[in-house]
Design an enzyme around this catalytic site. Structure first.
Site, PDB file in Angstrom:
ATOM      1  N   ARG A  81       0.711  -1.271  -0.091  1.00  0.00           N
ATOM      2  CA  ARG A  81      -0.097  -0.097   0.024  1.00  0.00           C
ATOM      3  C   ARG A  81       0.746   1.173   0.068  1.00  0.00           C
ATOM      4  O   ARG A  81       0.544   2.319  -0.606  1.00  0.00           O
ATOM      5  CB  ARG A  81      -0.998  -0.013   1.291  1.00  0.00           C
ATOM      6  CG  ARG A  81      -2.358  -0.955   0.962  1.00  0.00           C
ATOM      7  CD  ARG A  81      -3.106  -0.700   1.819  1.00  0.00           C
ATOM      8  NE  ARG A  81      -4.496  -1.446   1.609  1.00  0.00           N
ATOM      9  CZ  ARG A  81      -5.453  -1.777   2.466  1.00  0.00           C
ATOM     10  NH1 ARG A  81      -5.439  -1.729   3.763  1.00  0.00           N
ATOM     11  NH2 ARG A  81      -6.501  -2.603   1.944  1.00  0.00           N
TER      12      ARG A  81
ATOM     13  N   LYS B  85     -12.934  -9.703   8.478  1.00  0.00           N
ATOM     14  CA  LYS B  85     -13.801  -8.393   8.670  1.00  0.00           C
ATOM     15  C   LYS B  85     -15.183  -8.822   8.338  1.00  0.00           C
ATOM     16  O   LYS B  85     -15.886  -8.474   7.347  1.00  0.00           O
ATOM     17  CB  LYS B  85     -13.584  -7.162   8.006  1.00  0.00           C
ATOM     18  CG  LYS B  85     -12.336  -6.721   8.159  1.00  0.00           C
ATOM     19  CD  LYS B  85     -11.789  -5.499   7.282  1.00  0.00           C
ATOM     20  CE  LYS B  85     -10.707  -4.629   8.099  1.00  0.00           C
ATOM     21  NZ  LYS B  85     -10.146  -3.664   7.071  1.00  0.00           N
TER      22      LYS B  85
ATOM     23  N   GLY C  12      -5.473  -5.422   1.907  1.00  0.00           N
ATOM     24  CA  GLY C  12      -4.384  -5.404   2.569  1.00  0.00           C
ATOM     25  C   GLY C  12      -3.742  -6.655   2.871  1.00  0.00           C
ATOM     26  O   GLY C  12      -2.733  -6.948   2.398  1.00  0.00           O
TER      27      GLY C  12
ATOM     28  N   GLY D 204     -12.562  -4.395   0.790  1.00  0.00           N
ATOM     29  CA  GLY D 204     -13.873  -3.845   0.747  1.00  0.00           C
ATOM     30  C   GLY D 204     -14.177  -3.101  -0.173  1.00  0.00           C
ATOM     31  O   GLY D 204     -15.475  -3.196  -0.974  1.00  0.00           O
TER      32      GLY D 204
HETATM   33  N1  LIG Z   1     -10.291 -18.921  10.294  1.00  0.00           N
HETATM   34  C1  LIG Z   1      -9.791 -17.772  10.617  1.00  0.00           C
HETATM   35  N2  LIG Z   1      -9.838 -17.333  11.886  1.00  0.00           N
HETATM   36  C2  LIG Z   1      -9.065 -16.270  12.229  1.00  0.00           C
HETATM   37  N3  LIG Z   1      -8.709 -15.376  11.419  1.00  0.00           N
HETATM   38  C3  LIG Z   1      -8.725 -15.617  10.227  1.00  0.00           C
HETATM   39  C4  LIG Z   1      -9.331 -16.595   9.543  1.00  0.00           C
HETATM   40  N4  LIG Z   1      -9.343 -16.766   8.321  1.00  0.00           N
HETATM   41  C5  LIG Z   1      -8.480 -15.579   8.028  1.00  0.00           C
HETATM   42  N5  LIG Z   1      -8.402 -14.891   9.145  1.00  0.00           N
HETATM   43  C6  LIG Z   1      -7.537 -13.603   9.387  1.00  0.00           C
HETATM   44  O1  LIG Z   1      -8.237 -12.542   8.452  1.00  0.00           O
HETATM   45  C7  LIG Z   1      -7.343 -11.454   8.332  1.00  0.00           C
HETATM   46  C8  LIG Z   1      -7.589 -10.799   6.855  1.00  0.00           C
HETATM   47  O2  LIG Z   1      -8.875 -10.293   6.741  1.00  0.00           O
HETATM   48  P1  LIG Z   1      -9.355  -8.992   6.091  1.00  0.00           P
HETATM   49  O3  LIG Z   1      -8.918  -7.902   6.692  1.00  0.00           O
HETATM   50  O4  LIG Z   1     -10.949  -9.136   6.000  1.00  0.00           O
HETATM   51  O5  LIG Z   1      -8.811  -9.241   4.915  1.00  0.00           O
HETATM   52  P2  LIG Z   1      -8.168  -7.920   3.707  1.00  0.00           P
HETATM   53  O6  LIG Z   1      -7.234  -6.999   4.526  1.00  0.00           O
HETATM   54  O7  LIG Z   1      -7.397  -8.646   2.609  1.00  0.00           O
HETATM   55  O8  LIG Z   1      -9.471  -7.352   3.121  1.00  0.00           O
HETATM   56  C9  LIG Z   1      -5.898 -12.061   8.305  1.00  0.00           C
HETATM   57  O9  LIG Z   1      -5.316 -11.415   9.209  1.00  0.00           O
HETATM   58  C10 LIG Z   1      -6.123 -13.468   8.830  1.00  0.00           C
HETATM   59  O10 LIG Z   1      -5.150 -13.918   9.737  1.00  0.00           O
HETATM   60  O1  LIG Z   2      -7.883  -2.320   5.094  1.00  0.00           O
HETATM   61  C1  LIG Z   2      -8.603  -1.669   4.369  1.00  0.00           C
HETATM   62  O2  LIG Z   2      -9.645  -2.495   3.665  1.00  0.00           O
HETATM   63  P1  LIG Z   2      -9.719  -4.067   3.371  1.00  0.00           P
HETATM   64  O3  LIG Z   2      -9.447  -4.820   4.607  1.00  0.00           O
HETATM   65  O4  LIG Z   2     -10.981  -4.388   3.046  1.00  0.00           O
HETATM   66  O5  LIG Z   2      -8.605  -4.119   2.301  1.00  0.00           O
HETATM   67  C2  LIG Z   2      -9.127  -0.207   4.443  1.00  0.00           C
HETATM   68  O6  LIG Z   2      -8.096   0.521   5.008  1.00  0.00           O
HETATM   69  C3  LIG Z   2     -10.253   0.132   5.151  1.00  0.00           C
HETATM   70  O7  LIG Z   2     -10.226  -0.257   6.524  1.00  0.00           O
HETATM   71  P2  LIG Z   2     -11.513  -0.289   7.127  1.00  0.00           P
HETATM   72  O8  LIG Z   2     -12.124  -1.533   6.976  1.00  0.00           O
HETATM   73  O9  LIG Z   2     -11.218  -0.442   8.771  1.00  0.00           O
HETATM   74  O10 LIG Z   2     -12.602   0.906   6.993  1.00  0.00           O
END
Ligand SMILES: Nc1ncnc2c1ncn2[C@@H]1O[C@H](COP(=O)(O)OP(=O)(O)O)[C@@H](O)[C@H]1O
Ligand SMILES: O=C(OP(=O)(O)O)[C@H](O)COP(=O)(O)O
Length: 400
Positions: free
Chosen positions: A38, A199, A356, A379
């Site tokens: 990023r 998330k 991320g 997201g």
């Molecule tokens: N079964 C699980 N239990 C706990 N954490 C998990 C599991 N599967 C994935 N994760 C966690 O989800 C996190 C990423 O989720 P998210 O923030 O939604 O993805 P991104 O940043 O790519 O949008 C990672 O830190 C990973 O460790």
């Molecule tokens: O990491 C982010 O989004 P992502 O987890 O969907 O990639 C952005 O920085 C937005 O963060 P937020 O989902 O806490 O608003």
């Protein structure tokens, strides 16, 4: 198509204070940034403005602070990585508004780069509060938004500021929208989406629209546990949002109506501790012990996911299938990522992934460069895919 002003429209900015919203919400382990993608993506905008003689003032959030400032979510932790990537000095301020910010800005010379403290340390950020927005705007003459990955948030620094200052899109904002339009504007079918990660509450709602747009939805990570629990299966101590069971059921009904296949894990890798080297075993998904948690989807599930990747002409992916930061719970994410990369290299698949942690996972698997396109956004990218107008983009278009 976006119709916003870009840095090309910004001439004669020497000495101007430019507030640049960037996304520095990067993965961190033991206080160290583990993936700088990023930062690398926003570097061209920051350096271009600095080279043109602007005073570049960076605004960003980091994590989701609940009760005001906390040292572990201070952007001062990220500043050294920003300096390293930019190969340029970056000063910091202990707040993003008020006296601390104002005096740091007043001390800047033309071309300097300053990183203000986490905008989410103030409640006004997420509320898009007009007084907080005005306090942010007081330190700038121009606003540039280069945080595509936070453009789905209508917050003060991602949306509000564009109502107070002349507003422009940064180079990454521009490039992300162009690349997504090119890769996914008219996607070849079948389109398969993989959504995983942690998330759950902030992403589950968008699945309701996503199932109307894609032919199959593979659900992994913490998101899968929520769907499995909604089906009545015991998920033990797994990351799961039980109060979203009804939403998950409605999504499954909508998917059936729309002809979108939902693929949930058949097996999972369980452990009793969330740490490297924790004793683990693979179990069928309906045999999760009450005192264990699923930290990855199992090998049978990876086989099923790979079969869907094989069938797909287009793949969109956000959210790791498991807790990939801790071995061996990276196995499913790495396996699926490698297979998607192989199909892409063979010319059989258009693969677009983002988020991320997802980008970090693809780097961990060594395949980020093999995907058709890797977005910084998770997201935001999925909401774009749903066909939603992102507030951070809409306000730039309106400012034109
Ligand atoms: N079964 C699980 N239990 C706990 N954490 C998990 C599991 N599967 C994935 N994760 C966690 O989800 C996190 C990423 O989720 P998210 O923030 O939604 O993805 P991104 O940043 O790519 O949008 C990672 O830190 C990973 O460790
Ligand atoms: O990491 C982010 O989004 P992502 O987890 O969907 O990639 C952005 O920085 C937005 O963060 P937020 O989902 O806490 O608003």
């Amino acid at each position: 198509m976006p119709s916003f002003k870009t840095l090309d429209d910004l001439t004669d900015i020497r000495g101007k204070r430019v507030l640049v919203r960037v996304d520095l919400n990067v993965p961190v382990k033991d206080g160290k940034v583990t993936d700088t993608t990023r930062i690398e993506r926003v570097a061209p905008t920051i350096l271009e403005l600095s080279e043109k003689g602007a005073k570049v003032i960076l605004l960003a959030h980091f994590g989701r602070p609940k009760d005001g400032p906390s040292p572990e979510l201070s952007l001062s932790l990220i500043a050294p990585s920003v300096e390293e990537v930019l190969d340029h000095a970056v000063s910091t301020a202990s707040d993003c508004i008020g006296e601390a910010a104002a005096s740091a800005v007043a001390a800047m010379n033309d071309g300097d780069i300053l990183l203000l403290e986490n905008t989410r340390f103030h409640k006004g950020e997420e509320k898009n509060d007009p007084d907080f927005t005005k306090a942010l705007a007081a330190n700038g003459d121009i606003y540039v938004n280069d945080a595509f990955s936070a453009a789905h948030r209508a917050h003060a620094s991602t949306e509000g500021l564009a109502h107070h200052l002349p507003a422009y899109a940064g180079r990454t904002m521009q490039a992300e929208l162009e690349a997504l339009e090119k890769g996914l504007g008219d996607p070849a079918r079948p389109v398969v989406a993989i959504v995983g990660g942690a998330k759950v509450s902030t992403k589950i709602d968008l699945l309701m629209n996503l199932v109307k747009k894609v032919d199959a939805l593979v659900i992994g990570g913490g998101m899968a546990n929520t769907f499995i629990a909604a089906r009545g299966t015991n998920v033990g101590k797994s990351l799961c949002e039980h109060d979203l069971a009804e939403t998950a059921r409605q999504i499954m009904i909508e998917a059936a109506t729309s002809g979108c296949a939902i693929i949930l894990p058949e097996d999972g890798v369980i452990a009793r501790e969330f740490k490297a080297g924790a004793a683990n075993e693979t179990v069928d998904i309906d045999a999760i012990p009450a005192d264990a948690m699923v930290l990855d989807v199992g090998p049978k599930s990876v086989q099923a996911i790979s079969a869907w990747i094989e069938r797909a002409s287009t793949l969109v992916w956000n959210g790791p299938l498991g807790a990939f930061e801790i071995e061996p719970f990276d196995a499913a994410t790495v396996g699926a990522a490698k297979y998607a990369a192989e199909r892409t290299i063979a010319g059989k698949l258009t693969s677009v992934a983002g988020g991320g942690d997802t980008v970090s996972a693809l780097n961990h698997a060594g395949v980020a460069d093999d995907f058709t396109y890797v977005s910084t956004a998770g997201g935001a990218f999925l909401e774009w895919m749903e066909g939603k107008e992102l507030p951070g983009v809409a306000v730039l278009n309106a400012a034109r």
